[in-house]
Design an enzyme around this catalytic site. Sequence first.
Site, PDB file in Angstrom:
ATOM      1  N   VAL A   1       2.943   2.852  -9.934  1.00  0.00           N
ATOM      2  CA  VAL A   1       3.452   3.249 -11.254  1.00  0.00           C
ATOM      3  C   VAL A   1       2.335   3.219 -12.297  1.00  0.00           C
ATOM      4  O   VAL A   1       2.595   3.390 -13.473  1.00  0.00           O
ATOM      5  CB  VAL A   1       4.593   2.296 -11.693  1.00  0.00           C
ATOM      6  CG1 VAL A   1       5.761   2.361 -10.712  1.00  0.00           C
ATOM      7  CG2 VAL A   1       4.101   0.865 -11.878  1.00  0.00           C
TER       8      VAL A   1
ATOM      9  N   HIS B   1       8.026   5.853  -7.300  1.00  0.00           N
ATOM     10  CA  HIS B   1       8.570   4.647  -7.940  1.00  0.00           C
ATOM     11  C   HIS B   1       8.432   4.702  -9.461  1.00  0.00           C
ATOM     12  O   HIS B   1       8.565   3.684 -10.149  1.00  0.00           O
ATOM     13  CB  HIS B   1       7.886   3.391  -7.381  1.00  0.00           C
ATOM     14  CG  HIS B   1       8.181   3.180  -5.945  1.00  0.00           C
ATOM     15  ND1 HIS B   1       7.367   2.437  -5.111  1.00  0.00           N
ATOM     16  CD2 HIS B   1       9.175   3.642  -5.148  1.00  0.00           C
ATOM     17  CE1 HIS B   1       7.868   2.450  -3.885  1.00  0.00           C
ATOM     18  NE2 HIS B   1       8.952   3.167  -3.871  1.00  0.00           N
TER      19      HIS B   1
ATOM     20  N   ALA C   1     -10.568   1.362   0.153  1.00  0.00           N
ATOM     21  CA  ALA C   1     -10.389   2.790  -0.125  1.00  0.00           C
ATOM     22  C   ALA C   1     -11.520   3.346  -0.988  1.00  0.00           C
ATOM     23  O   ALA C   1     -12.007   4.449  -0.751  1.00  0.00           O
ATOM     24  CB  ALA C   1      -9.051   3.009  -0.819  1.00  0.00           C
TER      25      ALA C   1
ATOM     26  N   THR D   1      -1.248   1.273   1.730  1.00  0.00           N
ATOM     27  CA  THR D   1       0.176   0.935   1.714  1.00  0.00           C
ATOM     28  C   THR D   1       0.539   0.137   2.960  1.00  0.00           C
ATOM     29  O   THR D   1       0.103   0.452   4.060  1.00  0.00           O
ATOM     30  CB  THR D   1       1.087   2.175   1.600  1.00  0.00           C
ATOM     31  OG1 THR D   1       2.452   1.731   1.560  1.00  0.00           O
ATOM     32  CG2 THR D   1       0.889   3.150   2.740  1.00  0.00           C
TER      33      THR D   1
HETATM   34  N1  APR Z   1      -8.270  -0.437  -0.222  1.00  0.00           N
HETATM   35  C1  APR Z   1      -7.270   0.006   0.599  1.00  0.00           C
HETATM   36  N2  APR Z   1      -6.178  -0.749   0.922  1.00  0.00           N
HETATM   37  C2  APR Z   1      -6.127  -2.006   0.414  1.00  0.00           C
HETATM   38  C3  APR Z   1      -7.143  -2.534  -0.420  1.00  0.00           C
HETATM   39  C4  APR Z   1      -8.252  -1.682  -0.741  1.00  0.00           C
HETATM   40  N3  APR Z   1      -9.244  -2.081  -1.531  1.00  0.00           N
HETATM   41  N4  APR Z   1      -6.792  -3.807  -0.761  1.00  0.00           N
HETATM   42  C5  APR Z   1      -5.595  -4.055  -0.142  1.00  0.00           C
HETATM   43  N5  APR Z   1      -5.203  -2.982   0.560  1.00  0.00           N
HETATM   44  C6  APR Z   1      -3.988  -2.800   1.372  1.00  0.00           C
HETATM   45  C7  APR Z   1      -3.329  -4.057   1.909  1.00  0.00           C
HETATM   46  O1  APR Z   1      -3.934  -4.472   3.126  1.00  0.00           O
HETATM   47  C8  APR Z   1      -1.892  -3.590   2.131  1.00  0.00           C
HETATM   48  O2  APR Z   1      -1.714  -3.024   3.423  1.00  0.00           O
HETATM   49  O3  APR Z   1      -3.015  -2.200   0.570  1.00  0.00           O
HETATM   50  C9  APR Z   1      -1.711  -2.490   1.082  1.00  0.00           C
HETATM   51  C10 APR Z   1      -0.836  -2.875  -0.096  1.00  0.00           C
HETATM   52  O4  APR Z   1       0.460  -3.118   0.369  1.00  0.00           O
HETATM   53  P1  APR Z   1       1.605  -3.605  -0.636  1.00  0.00           P
HETATM   54  O5  APR Z   1       1.057  -4.627  -1.517  1.00  0.00           O
HETATM   55  O6  APR Z   1       2.790  -3.930   0.196  1.00  0.00           O
HETATM   56  O7  APR Z   1       1.866  -2.317  -1.536  1.00  0.00           O
HETATM   57  P2  APR Z   1       2.754  -1.024  -1.275  1.00  0.00           P
HETATM   58  O8  APR Z   1       2.716  -0.610   0.141  1.00  0.00           O
HETATM   59  O9  APR Z   1       2.367  -0.049  -2.275  1.00  0.00           O
HETATM   60  O10 APR Z   1       4.233  -1.586  -1.627  1.00  0.00           O
HETATM   61  C11 APR Z   1       5.284  -0.678  -1.687  1.00  0.00           C
HETATM   62  O11 APR Z   1       6.717  -2.297  -2.691  1.00  0.00           O
HETATM   63  O12 APR Z   1       7.028  -4.011  -4.110  1.00  0.00           O
HETATM   64  C12 APR Z   1       7.223  -2.690  -3.958  1.00  0.00           C
HETATM   65  O13 APR Z   1       7.495  -1.110  -5.674  1.00  0.00           O
HETATM   66  C13 APR Z   1       6.528  -1.865  -5.012  1.00  0.00           C
HETATM   67  O14 APR Z   1       5.537   0.322  -4.749  1.00  0.00           O
HETATM   68  C14 APR Z   1       5.598  -0.968  -4.205  1.00  0.00           C
HETATM   69  C15 APR Z   1       6.211  -0.982  -2.828  1.00  0.00           C
END
Ligand code: APR
Length: 262
Positions: free
Chosen positions: A111, A127, A240, A197
């Site tokens: 967001v 979202h 990333a 993600t």
């Molecule tokens: N580059 C790439 N990936 C990364 C980095 C980085 N620098 N740092 C962390 N990550 C990875 C983590 O290993 C993890 O797999 O990013 C991912 C983040 O996962 P989440 O924190 O679960 O986020 P997301 O998948 O976006 O969550 C989905 O959950 O809580 C809700 O609404 C919220 O949109 C969110 C949704």
Amino acid sequence: MESDIERAGRLILASKYVVGLTGAGVSVESGIRPFRGPGGLWTEYGEPPMDGYQRFLANPKEYWEERFIKRSGYRKQLYETFEVAKPNPAHYALAELEELGVLRYLITQNVDNLHRAAGSKKVAEIHGNFSKLRCIQCGSRYGREEISLETIPPHCPRCGGIIKGDGVMFGEPIPSDILRICEEETSKSDCMLLVGTSAFVYPAAGFPQEVKRRGGALIEVDPYETGLTPFCDVSLRGKAGEILPQLVDYIKAKLQPGESST
Ligand code: APR
């Protein structure tokens, strides 16, 4: 030995319709904490209640007081980072892939508005967007400056419905206009580029599975394994902001000068 970057680049160039799916990880290098895993907000504070939206409907005034007036705990931290965060090389790399005609659409769970700030145009914010407000009745969206908070909850200038933040709460249906775009773009995709993600939250986590079910390819960029790793054709392990620029360089080198992939 072909590197993973080369394998991913070749797969992308061989695909007809590449769609990106990003999560909190793409914004970690912009100073925004992820939700899960190391340094995750929910790891520290616990996952929020799944009935957040029902609580909002029961008492929208309290929601406004908590989120926009008092604003405490992790929300204070989170929104303060949103206000100051800047796009990082990962956001710019994805915008460039769109510019090159390689990335056809980008679905983000974030967001934080950083994909748009980096220049991405074809973006579906599944979202919502923290900088916007939305009427829960007619779905109209407004910039924050357009809605007076003299009375809370504020009401929609168009239909009189109650206004809330555009961010989609747990338990809240995804706005139909955005969901339709996400489903349409996913249905056209033969290759999905997953960036940062954990693929934990639906419906977003279902999109790559649908691409795979239809015989498409999955490429993930994440420092750690995710729930989708077993289904990925290529897993690029790392940050990333470090990996995506390399992928863009490889793809640009393969594209003839002035040529785009469409
Ligand atoms: N580059 C790439 N990936 C990364 C980095 C980085 N620098 N740092 C962390 N990550 C990875 C983590 O290993 C993890 O797999 O990013 C991912 C983040 O996962 P989440 O924190 O679960 O986020 P997301 O998948 O976006 O969550 C989905 O959950 O809580 C809700 O609404 C919220 O949109 C969110 C949704």
